[in-house]
Design an enzyme around this catalytic site. Structure first.
Site, mmCIF file in Angstrom:
data_model
loop_
_atom_site.group_PDB
_atom_site.id
_atom_site.type_symbol
_atom_site.label_atom_id
_atom_site.label_comp_id
_atom_site.label_asym_id
_atom_site.label_seq_id
_atom_site.Cartn_x
_atom_site.Cartn_y
_atom_site.Cartn_z
ATOM 1 N N CYS A 139 -3.685 11.111 1.314
ATOM 2 C CA CYS A 139 -2.928 9.861 1.146
ATOM 3 C C CYS A 139 -1.570 10.082 0.515
ATOM 4 O O CYS A 139 -0.536 9.833 1.111
ATOM 5 C CB CYS A 139 -3.744 8.912 0.286
ATOM 6 S SG CYS A 139 -5.363 8.652 0.954
ATOM 7 N N LYS A 198 0.850 -1.213 0.000
ATOM 8 C CA LYS A 198 0.000 0.000 0.000
ATOM 9 C C LYS A 198 0.875 1.250 0.000
ATOM 10 O O LYS A 198 0.659 2.199 -0.764
ATOM 11 C CB LYS A 198 -0.922 0.010 1.220
ATOM 12 C CG LYS A 198 -1.736 1.278 1.384
ATOM 13 C CD LYS A 198 -2.728 1.500 0.245
ATOM 14 C CE LYS A 198 -3.470 2.792 0.391
ATOM 15 N NZ LYS A 198 -4.395 3.042 -0.741
HETATM 16 N N1 SAJ Z 1 -1.475 14.965 -9.009
HETATM 17 C C1 SAJ Z 1 -0.560 15.695 -9.780
HETATM 18 N N2 SAJ Z 1 -0.175 15.208 -10.990
HETATM 19 C C2 SAJ Z 1 -0.649 14.017 -11.469
HETATM 20 C C3 SAJ Z 1 -1.570 13.276 -10.671
HETATM 21 C C4 SAJ Z 1 -1.974 13.776 -9.450
HETATM 22 O O1 SAJ Z 1 -0.118 16.778 -9.385
HETATM 23 O O2 SAJ Z 1 -0.284 13.643 -12.586
HETATM 24 C C5 SAJ Z 1 -1.906 15.476 -7.706
HETATM 25 C C6 SAJ Z 1 -3.396 15.725 -7.628
HETATM 26 O O3 SAJ Z 1 -3.707 17.012 -8.118
HETATM 27 C C7 SAJ Z 1 -3.654 15.605 -6.132
HETATM 28 C C8 SAJ Z 1 -2.626 14.566 -5.690
HETATM 29 O O4 SAJ Z 1 -1.655 14.488 -6.722
HETATM 30 O O5 SAJ Z 1 -3.375 16.826 -5.476
HETATM 31 C C9 SAJ Z 1 -3.217 13.170 -5.401
HETATM 32 O O6 SAJ Z 1 -4.203 12.884 -6.351
HETATM 33 P P1 SAJ Z 1 -4.334 11.374 -6.941
HETATM 34 O O7 SAJ Z 1 -5.466 11.312 -7.864
HETATM 35 O O8 SAJ Z 1 -3.011 10.966 -7.459
HETATM 36 O O9 SAJ Z 1 -4.582 10.437 -5.657
HETATM 37 P P2 SAJ Z 1 -5.751 10.291 -4.560
HETATM 38 O O10 SAJ Z 1 -5.187 10.742 -3.272
HETATM 39 O O11 SAJ Z 1 -7.061 10.853 -4.981
HETATM 40 O O12 SAJ Z 1 -5.893 8.673 -4.536
HETATM 41 C C10 SAJ Z 1 -4.711 7.924 -4.315
HETATM 42 C C11 SAJ Z 1 -4.758 6.740 -5.270
HETATM 43 N N3 SAJ Z 1 -3.497 6.040 -5.229
HETATM 44 C C12 SAJ Z 1 -2.804 5.878 -6.392
HETATM 45 O O13 SAJ Z 1 -3.197 6.363 -7.447
HETATM 46 C C13 SAJ Z 1 -1.539 5.081 -6.304
HETATM 47 C C14 SAJ Z 1 -5.857 5.796 -4.827
HETATM 48 O O14 SAJ Z 1 -5.842 4.609 -5.624
HETATM 49 C C15 SAJ Z 1 -5.651 5.414 -3.374
HETATM 50 O O15 SAJ Z 1 -6.602 4.459 -2.931
HETATM 51 C C16 SAJ Z 1 -5.744 6.671 -2.540
HETATM 52 O O16 SAJ Z 1 -4.654 7.530 -2.953
HETATM 53 C C17 SAJ Z 1 -5.614 6.295 -1.098
HETATM 54 O O17 SAJ Z 1 -6.669 6.413 -0.410
HETATM 55 O O18 SAJ Z 1 -4.577 5.793 -0.694
#
Ligand code: SAJ
Length: 448
Positions: free
Chosen positions: A257, A203
């Site tokens: 997360c 995780k």
């Molecule tokens: N972000 C960027 N650039 C990107 C992708 C995301 O700057 O290319 C930023 C987003 O704007 C945001 C942050 O990263 O601020 C996180 O967003 P996210 O969509 O990457 O992640 P979460 O927190 O919504 O969900 C993540 C997911 N984990 C992964 O993608 C590995 C989800 O599957 C998990 O279950 C969740 O964390 C969790 O609860 O752990």
């Protein structure tokens, strides 16, 4: 006696409890927040997840899911409580500890206990197993104990709980098998079995992988800015490589997360994680870097108003937790600026000492500058006059390359875009060039 008791009715626990009830179990959902218990009792939730409200109404009506403030005797206990980090980035496991202790009086031989909360490696067997052993029952012998993390993307939780693959880590192979049978009741994705510590690390690896890769895209963005290049175009070209997938640069990483979980590994394995710490520092500095670019123009100074567009941590969600917006707002306030934050989805109110409103005109009124932090769909369509008719200044920072750049340039705005070298001002600049894909005979195949 319930079949299953789910402790923690947040964005993972409540959908999990509802899906288990919908698959035929009698489930008691437990939460320490009386408002959550009361809402569930009424068959309601404040979580905005597709399909969840309908599912809850159905399982509460059929009395397969009931709400409670404390656990009851059950065959299975699933712990889905938050594991935040403290100001010094140490993990706070109090919620896991108190949820585990609340199970103790009810624990019986043959029970199954599952921890789902993202936790440092060893938490399941050492903290949860250690507390439950106070009952006189031996984990993995008298009762089964597992770690099974979720992988849901907030906003798509029900679908992802059902269809995503899941890893199940047992402190014994038998424990993993017992949990495997339980999750088969609603999970359609592949269920892979391993030990508890591997599952805990898995995780943390998943979210750390994402944080480091976002930091990598931010490093490339900063290089492009210094070179006068366009990172969005360079990344588009690079991602055409069959084994390259560079993520999007931005203002940093929010959510409860991705910016949090790497600290579990940094704190536990400092001798191995300098890369992870550096990635955290890169991501955490991106928002203020954009503020620095605007103040360097001399057109955003102490006493001026800065408007921040987007309090939510990512596009089209209403969750402001760990949003980079507040890092930027705090830095601007420390430089003597007035700050207004707008977000179309986040509930209006005060967050981290800053007013967040849904009224765009008021938020933009008299601003010397605006910075877009969250690329909500509604921002992408904004016409230039929404800015020109309200702001006093003509300075905009766009950390997601999401705004209508040609229109804003025509309206006389000085635009700074994350990952794009120089500011883009009123002199018409070529739009961000498209990537044209051609075949060997130079025939255009497609444009991206
Ligand atoms: N972000 C960027 N650039 C990107 C992708 C995301 O700057 O290319 C930023 C987003 O704007 C945001 C942050 O990263 O601020 C996180 O967003 P996210 O969509 O990457 O992640 P979460 O927190 O919504 O969900 C993540 C997911 N984990 C992964 O993608 C590995 C989800 O599957 C998990 O279950 C969740 O964390 C969790 O609860 O752990």
């Amino acid at each position: 006696m319930a079949d299953i008791c789910v402790l923690g009715l947040g964005y993972v626990g409540l959908p999990t409890a509802s899906l288990l009830a919908d698959s035929g179990f009698h489930v008691t959902g437990v939460d320490i927040d009386p408002k959550v218990v009361e809402a569930l009792d009424d068959g309601r939730t404040c979580l905005k997840e597709e399909g969840l409200s309908r599912l809850i109404r159905s399982v509460v009506k059929s009395k397969r899911l009931v709400a409670a403030a404390v656990p009851c005797p059950a065959q299975v206990y699933i712990i889905c409580v938050p594991t935040p980090t403290l100001a010094d980035h140490r993990v706070d496991l109090h919620a896991v500890e108190s949820a585990t202790r609340s199970i103790l009086p009810h624990l019986r031989r043959g029970n199954l206990v599952i921890l789902e909360s993202t936790s440092p490696v060893g938490t399941t067997r050492n903290l949860v197993g250690g507390i439950l052993a106070e009952s006189g029952l031996q984990p993995g012998v008298d009762f089964d104990l597992c770690y099974c993390p979720e992988r849901v993307l907030p906003g798509n939780t029900i679908k992802e709980l059902v269809h995503n693959c899941r890893v199940i880590g047992g402190i014994t192979p038998h424990s993993a098998q017992v949990a495997h049978k339980l999750y088969q009741n609603f999970c359609r994705g592949t269920l892979t079995l391993t030990d508890d510590k591997t599952a805990e690390l898995c995780k943390l690896m998943e979210n750390t992988y994402r944080d480091v890769n976002i930091a990598l895209s931010n490093v490339f963005a900063n290089i492009c800015e210094s070179e006068g290049l366009n990172a969005w175009e360079a990344i588009r070209h690079a991602n055409l490589h069959p084994r390259v997938n560079i993520l999007n640069p931005g203002p940093g990483v929010g959510g409860h997360c991705i910016p949090v979980d790497p600290w579990f590994l940094i704190q536990q394995y400092p001798q191995h994680t300098s890369l992870l710490r550096t990635a955290r520092l890169v991501n955490d500095s991106q928002g203020v870097h954009m503020l620095d670019r605007l103040t360097a123009t001399g057109k955003l100074n102490a006493g001026d108003k800065l408007t921040i567009l987007g309090a939510a941590y990512k596009a089209d969600v209403d969750d402001p937790r760990e949003s980079p917006a507040f890092t930027v707002a705090e830095a601007a306030r420390a430089r003597g600026m007035k700050v207004d934050i707008h977000d179309p989805l986040v509930t209006p109110g005060t967050y981290h000492g800053f007013n967040v409103s849904n009224d765009l005109n008021t938020a933009l009124a008299h601003a010397a500058a605006a910075i877009l932090i969250t690329d909500h769909a509604s921002y992408r369509a904004l016409p230039a006059d929404v800015f020109a008719d309200t702001m006093t200044g003509r300075l905009i920072g766009d950390t997601r390359a999401a705004l209508n750049h040609p229109a804003l340039i025509d309206a006389g705005f000085m635009l700074f875009i994350t990952g794009v070298g120089d500011f883009v001002e009123s002199k018409p600049k070529p739009a961000i060039p498209h990537v044209v894909i051609t075949d060997a005979a130079n025939k255009t195949l497609s444009r991206v």
